[in-house]
Design a protein around this motif. Structure first.
Motif, short mmCIF file in Angstrom:
data_model
loop_
_atom_site.label_atom_id
_atom_site.label_comp_id
_atom_site.label_asym_id
_atom_site.label_seq_id
_atom_site.Cartn_x
_atom_site.Cartn_y
_atom_site.Cartn_z
N GLN A 202 -2.45 16.53 5.10
CA GLN A 202 -1.62 17.50 4.40
C GLN A 202 -0.33 16.82 3.95
O GLN A 202 0.55 16.56 4.77
CB GLN A 202 -1.28 18.61 5.39
CG GLN A 202 -1.48 19.98 4.86
CD GLN A 202 -1.27 21.00 5.95
OE1 GLN A 202 -1.65 20.78 7.11
NE2 GLN A 202 -0.67 22.10 5.60
N GLY A 203 -0.24 16.48 2.69
CA GLY A 203 1.00 15.96 2.13
C GLY A 203 1.54 14.72 2.82
O GLY A 203 2.74 14.62 3.07
N VAL A 204 0.68 13.76 3.12
CA VAL A 204 1.12 12.54 3.80
C VAL A 204 1.67 11.53 2.79
O VAL A 204 1.03 11.27 1.77
CB VAL A 204 -0.05 11.90 4.60
CG1 VAL A 204 0.35 10.55 5.17
CG2 VAL A 204 -0.51 12.84 5.71
N SER A 205 2.84 11.00 3.07
CA SER A 205 3.44 9.96 2.21
C SER A 205 3.93 8.81 3.09
O SER A 205 4.60 9.06 4.10
CB SER A 205 4.63 10.52 1.44
OG SER A 205 4.21 11.47 0.52
N GLY B 220 0.02 -1.25 -6.49
CA GLY B 220 0.27 -0.46 -7.69
C GLY B 220 -0.96 0.10 -8.38
O GLY B 220 -0.86 0.89 -9.30
N ALA B 221 -2.17 -0.27 -7.90
CA ALA B 221 -3.41 0.21 -8.54
C ALA B 221 -3.99 1.36 -7.72
O ALA B 221 -4.09 1.28 -6.49
CB ALA B 221 -4.41 -0.93 -8.64
N ASP B 222 -4.39 2.41 -8.44
CA ASP B 222 -4.96 3.60 -7.80
C ASP B 222 -6.30 3.22 -7.14
O ASP B 222 -7.18 2.69 -7.82
CB ASP B 222 -5.16 4.67 -8.87
CG ASP B 222 -5.50 6.03 -8.27
OD1 ASP B 222 -6.03 6.05 -7.15
OD2 ASP B 222 -5.22 7.05 -8.92
N THR B 223 -6.44 3.51 -5.86
CA THR B 223 -7.69 3.10 -5.16
C THR B 223 -8.92 3.82 -5.70
O THR B 223 -10.02 3.30 -5.62
CB THR B 223 -7.59 3.34 -3.65
OG1 THR B 223 -7.23 4.70 -3.44
CG2 THR B 223 -6.61 2.42 -2.98
N THR B 224 -8.72 5.04 -6.24
CA THR B 224 -9.90 5.77 -6.72
C THR B 224 -10.48 5.13 -7.98
O THR B 224 -11.60 5.44 -8.38
CB THR B 224 -9.55 7.25 -7.03
OG1 THR B 224 -8.45 7.25 -7.95
CG2 THR B 224 -9.19 8.01 -5.79
N GLU B 225 -9.70 4.25 -8.60
CA GLU B 225 -10.21 3.58 -9.80
C GLU B 225 -10.85 2.23 -9.47
O GLU B 225 -11.23 1.47 -10.35
CB GLU B 225 -9.07 3.39 -10.81
CG GLU B 225 -8.70 4.72 -11.47
CD GLU B 225 -7.36 4.68 -12.17
OE1 GLU B 225 -6.83 3.58 -12.39
OE2 GLU B 225 -6.85 5.77 -12.48
N VAL C 206 -3.27 7.22 -3.65
CA VAL C 206 -3.14 6.04 -2.80
C VAL C 206 -3.21 4.82 -3.71
O VAL C 206 -4.14 4.72 -4.53
CB VAL C 206 -4.27 5.98 -1.74
CG1 VAL C 206 -4.13 4.73 -0.88
CG2 VAL C 206 -4.28 7.22 -0.87
N LYS C 207 -2.22 3.93 -3.59
CA LYS C 207 -2.21 2.75 -4.46
C LYS C 207 -2.16 1.47 -3.64
O LYS C 207 -1.45 1.42 -2.63
CB LYS C 207 -0.99 2.80 -5.39
CG LYS C 207 -1.08 3.89 -6.44
CD LYS C 207 0.10 3.86 -7.35
CE LYS C 207 -0.07 4.88 -8.47
NZ LYS C 207 1.08 4.93 -9.33
N LEU D 208 0.87 -1.18 0.00
CA LEU D 208 0.00 0.00 0.00
C LEU D 208 0.91 1.23 0.00
O LEU D 208 1.82 1.33 0.82
CB LEU D 208 -0.86 -0.03 1.26
CG LEU D 208 -2.21 0.65 1.20
CD1 LEU D 208 -3.16 -0.05 2.14
CD2 LEU D 208 -2.13 2.09 1.56
N SER D 209 0.64 2.12 -0.92
CA SER D 209 1.53 3.26 -1.05
C SER D 209 0.73 4.57 -1.07
O SER D 209 -0.25 4.70 -1.79
CB SER D 209 2.31 3.09 -2.35
OG SER D 209 2.93 4.27 -2.70
N VAL D 210 1.14 5.50 -0.22
CA VAL D 210 0.45 6.79 -0.13
C VAL D 210 1.46 7.86 -0.53
O VAL D 210 2.56 7.91 0.01
CB VAL D 210 -0.03 7.05 1.32
CG1 VAL D 210 -0.73 8.40 1.43
CG2 VAL D 210 -0.94 5.93 1.79
#
Lengths: 575, 284
Positions: free
Chosen positions: A321-324, A365-370, A361-362, A304-306
């Motif tokens: 705010q700009g969380v990674s 590797g897949a974008d969660t919004t999709e 957010v992935k 999971l990648s932010v």
């Protein structure tokens, strides 16, 4: 000795349609001006005992009541509840349900209006009560605008305005973050010491009860097990644990030292008492075989990648705010921070329940919004705080099958996965029962089982231990550990930091929507400044270690009472 | 989401006592029921909508009401257009159905409905009923949303409504948002268990919502018992024999509103009786 303000004489009580007595042969005196702590595991009868003091038990609930309870000169059975409300103020666990008015001043005025106090007197008492709990200037606010701690302080102010002789607080901090809990304890302590208010408080917060209470009454299965000073009660470590209660961590550390053969004349229950005693021990040669466990580093591609995540709510509140951050397969991650720090907002992005204002957010590797929420449910399981909001079916088995049917598995697969989940969570014997007929701890297992059946890669536990006693909380955390050991990636959000050293590896500290710290648990729990900046406090064992490190910089950054005892036990004794 | 709200805008209306607002609701209800003219009903509905917006009721709320009610309104208008004959004939003094103005006739060959027809008269009566319903739907938030809940209780008690009923009324408003939040969190939990609402048809959705009822009702029951215990501990007995922090006194603006709506009622009745203004088929 001060005069008793309330007396229980041979009190036994049974709720209607209940087979067991919830209180049995209670004899107790509450003394004028004391702070009496009430402890006991879930189901011990603490709430019933509190409700017997203003007559709600048995007048409201009915049932069989034996013996007598007197507050001042009034028998609680012979006088109506409204009359008892003049003498006894009560604050409940849930800050949401107990506030009934739509403004702070009306909340305080409500019981006074019911007691026919003249308007002029009410006008005088509202600011007095608000000042006693340090909520001046909030008169016109809606209670919803207040934080959790402020809401509980408002509930205390409403009880205080009546000028009761006894103030009862039933688990007032269990649903609050650490800063809210601290506010409530500080307020109650001040009321007791400065105004001389008699306090009865039921709570699972062992460290605070040991610090503030004059006496502790210990209830189990409706009976008084012990009554005495906190030093007497909280030094009975084995008995406490046997009764599903948690001792203060300093007491636990000395108990383990004593168990390993070190002469401990007295088990301290408060941090200030423990520091000098432990400092003496720390001067001796420590256990040379003691090694700090190395932080567990997980490598590999992120599951999971932010990246640069920002989220602004429609009302303009900047929640993130700009969380990674990257979360790797097989990690056990703890997310902490005060209420409003952005923990839940962050997690909702993992599940596509919220969509980023900026950033991405992935998952693998897949974008969660999709992806749809239901698609993501395959990969990320979410256990929410209240299990009851996650139960919709008429049997445990149907509850576990629910998700599988939604995800269109074939019947054989549904059956196989359901059976596997039932077995893993120990639910085979109750599979035909209605989930809501089961105890809260088992209901939580049903929800976890239902999520587990989807075989997600990641499981998120959002405040899973709120409202659970020590044993219940530990049970849920043990399940999380088993799942982690079975290869799942675990993310836990909790305020109960004392539980976590046994389980979590990595800690994310959040504050005001930003990521303040991302470290292994030992470094994070000893990062005093980072924790303080988001109004968190490390567990007592960490505080104790930090005090010892002030005078001895070689003292290692320990996390638990067991580690402290292990480090301070000389080789001869340790072997 | 439809739920109780208190307007944030301070206006002439939000400063009024609740009693004249209740009086206004009563008068508007009477007049709306009495009028049968689609044009006047439209005027009334439009005025109430504009008044709602002027005092701060959110457009989003009104839009949601319109969206939710539109199928019902359409059904109402079509039913009247096709089937309401006797009533419109009686109201206009027609002796025969031939006097009705036809808009559309179904072909005779169609089974069951073949030969059925819609009339202008029925349609305009349907519009009258539709605007009537809209007025009655919007006049309540106009009064309720512009009043702080505690002022509502005091106002109701001063209007001789029993205190217990006033309290139940206010508690319902207080607990609506909590129930809606609970409903939303249950639906969210179901989606997180793989439920794909976006792929479902209306019947499947209804089944899903039915399942929500169990935890929702259970949660509401637990909450209501908790509330009762809290109320008891705060000496609440429902007795009107209590004091109030806030006073409820009528000011000149309140009296002015009462006088205005009294005159409005008299005028509406006078115009109806003497000039048939407001009657179905009347001059306006």
């Amino acid at each position: 000795m001060p005069k008793p303000i309330a007396i229980f004489e041979d009190v036994s009580y049974q709720y209607p349609r209940s087979e067991k007595f919830v209180l049995f042969d209670i004899n107790l005196e509450i003394r004028q001006g004391e702070f009496l702590g009430l402890i006991g595991p879930t189901g011990a009868g603490k709430t019933t005992l509190c409700l017997a003091l203003n007559g709600i038990v048995p007048q409201f609930y009915g049932g069989r009541f034996f013996g007598s309870v007197r507050v001042g000169d009034l028998d609680t059975v012979e006088h109506p509840i409204s009359e008892m409300a003049r003498l006894v103020g009560q604050v409940f666990e849930d800050p949401e349900t107990q506030l009934i008015a739509t403004s702070v001043e009306n909340e305080i005025a409500f019981p006074l209006e019911n007691l026919k106090i003249p308007r002029q007197v009410i006008r005088e008492r509202v600011p007095q009560a608000l000042s006693a709990v340090r909520l001046e200037g909030t008169e016109r606010k809606h209670p919803h605008e207040l934080s959790g701690g402020q809401k509980q302080r408002l509930a205390i102010a409403a009880a205080l305005a009546v000028q009761p002789r006894l103030l009862i607080l039933d688990e007032p901090t269990s649903q609050l973050d650490p800063v809210g809990a601290e506010e409530v304890f500080a307020t109650v302590h001040e009321l007791n010491r400065v105004l001389g208010m008699t306090i009865l408080m039921a709570s699972h917060s062992a460290e605070e009860m040991a610090q503030f209470a004059d006496r502790i009454v210990w209830l189990a299965h409706g009976e008084i097990v012990a009554l005495g000073a906190p030093d007497e009660i909280y030094s009975e470590i084995e008995l406490l644990i046997k009764n599903d209660l948690r001792p203060p961590q300093v007491a636990s550390a000395f108990f383990h030292l004593r168990k390993s053969g070190i002469a401990v004349p007295k088990i301290p229950v408060r941090l200030p008492d423990a520091i000098p005693m432990l400092a003496d021990l720390a001067r001796r040669e420590p256990n040379p075989d003691f090694d700090l466990p190395a932080p567990n580093k997980v490598t590999g591609d992120p599951l999971l990648s932010v990246k640069d995540l920002t989220y602004i709510y429609p009302d303009g509140t900047k929640a993130l705010q700009g969380v990674s951050l990257d979360i790797r397969e097989g990690e056990y991650l703890l997310i902490i921070g005060q209420n409003g720090a952005g923990k839940s907002t962050l997690v909702k992005h993992f599940l596509n329940l919220l969509q980023p204002t900026a950033g991405v957010v992935k998952v693998r590797g897949a974008d969660t919004t999709e992806m749809s929420v239901s698609e993501l449910a395959h990969r990320i399981g979410y256990v929410a705080q209240n299990p009851d909001n996650q139960i919709f079916n008429s049997s445990v088995r149907a509850e576990i099958e629910f998700a599988l049917e939604n995800l269109d598995f074939d019947p054989e697969e549904v059956e196989a996965r359901t059976n596997e989940s039932l077995e893993t969570l120990g639910l085979v014997d109750v599979q035909d029962r209605h989930p809501l007929s089961l105890p809260r701890g088992v209901r939580a297992r049903v929800v976890i089982g239902a999520i587990l059946a989807m075989r997600p890669d990641i499981i998120i536990f959002d405040e899973p231990t709120t409202g659970q006693d020590y044993r219940g909380a530990q049970y849920i955390m043990d399940i999380s550990r088993d799942l982690h050991q079975a290869g799942k990636t675990i993310i836990v959000i909790t305020h109960h930091l004392y539980l976590m050293p046994e389980y979590a590896q990595r800690v994310i500290v959040m504050g005001k929507g930003t990521l303040l710290l991302d470290q292994d648990i030992r470094t994070a729990f000893h990062a005093r400044e980072a924790l303080r900046s988001t109004f968190l406090s490390a567990p007592q064992a960490v505080h104790l270690t930090q005090e010892l490190r002030r005078s001895n910089e070689n003292f290692p950054p320990l996390l638990t009472p067991e580690e402290i005892a292990d480090y301070l036990t000389p080789r001869r004794m340790a072997s | 989401m439809l739920k109780f709200q208190t307007v944030e805008r301070d206006s002439f209306f939000s400063r009024l006592d609740f009693r004249p607002k209740l009086y206004m609701v009563a008068i508007l209800t009477i007049v709306t029921f009495a009028w049968e003219s689609p044009l006047l009903q439209f005027g009334m509905a439009a005025t109430i909508t504009l008044a709602c917006l002027a005092v701060g009721v959110k457009w989003g709320y009104i839009r949601t009401i319109l969206l939710v009610m539109t199928p019902f309104y359409l059904l109402l208008v079509l039913t009247h257009a096709f089937f309401n004959r006797d009533q419109v004939m009686a109201l206009q003094g027609y002796s025969s159905a031939e006097q009705l103005q036809k808009i559309y006739t179904f072909p005779e060959s169609w089974p069951v409905i073949g030969g059925g027809y819609a009339t202008w008269d029925g349609l305009s009566y349907g519009l009258n009923v539709m605007f009537k319903a809209l007025t009655l739907t919007l006049v309540v938030p106009l009064a309720v949303f512009t009043t702080e809940v505690n002022n509502m209780i005091v106002g109701l008690v001063r209007a001789r409504i029993p205190y217990k009923i006033a309290f139940i009324f206010s508690s319902t408003l207080r607990f609506f948002p909590l129930l809606f939040e609970e409903f939303a969190s249950i639906i969210e939990a179901q989606r997180l268990r793989g439920l794909s609402l976006e792929k479902m048809g209306p019947i499947q959705r209804v089944r899903v919502y039915a399942k929500v009822a169990v935890p929702l009702i259970l949660g509401a029951m637990v909450k209501s018992q908790q509330l009762e215990v809290v109320l008891q501990s705060k000496a609440f007995s429902g007795s009107p024999d209590r004091t109030y922090l806030h006073e409820s006194t009528l000011k000149s603006a309140d009296y002015a509103l009462i006088a205005f709506f009294t005159l409005f009622l008299i005028l509406a009745i006078y115009l109806m009786i003497v000039y048939k203004i407001g009657n179905f088929g009347g001059p306006i």
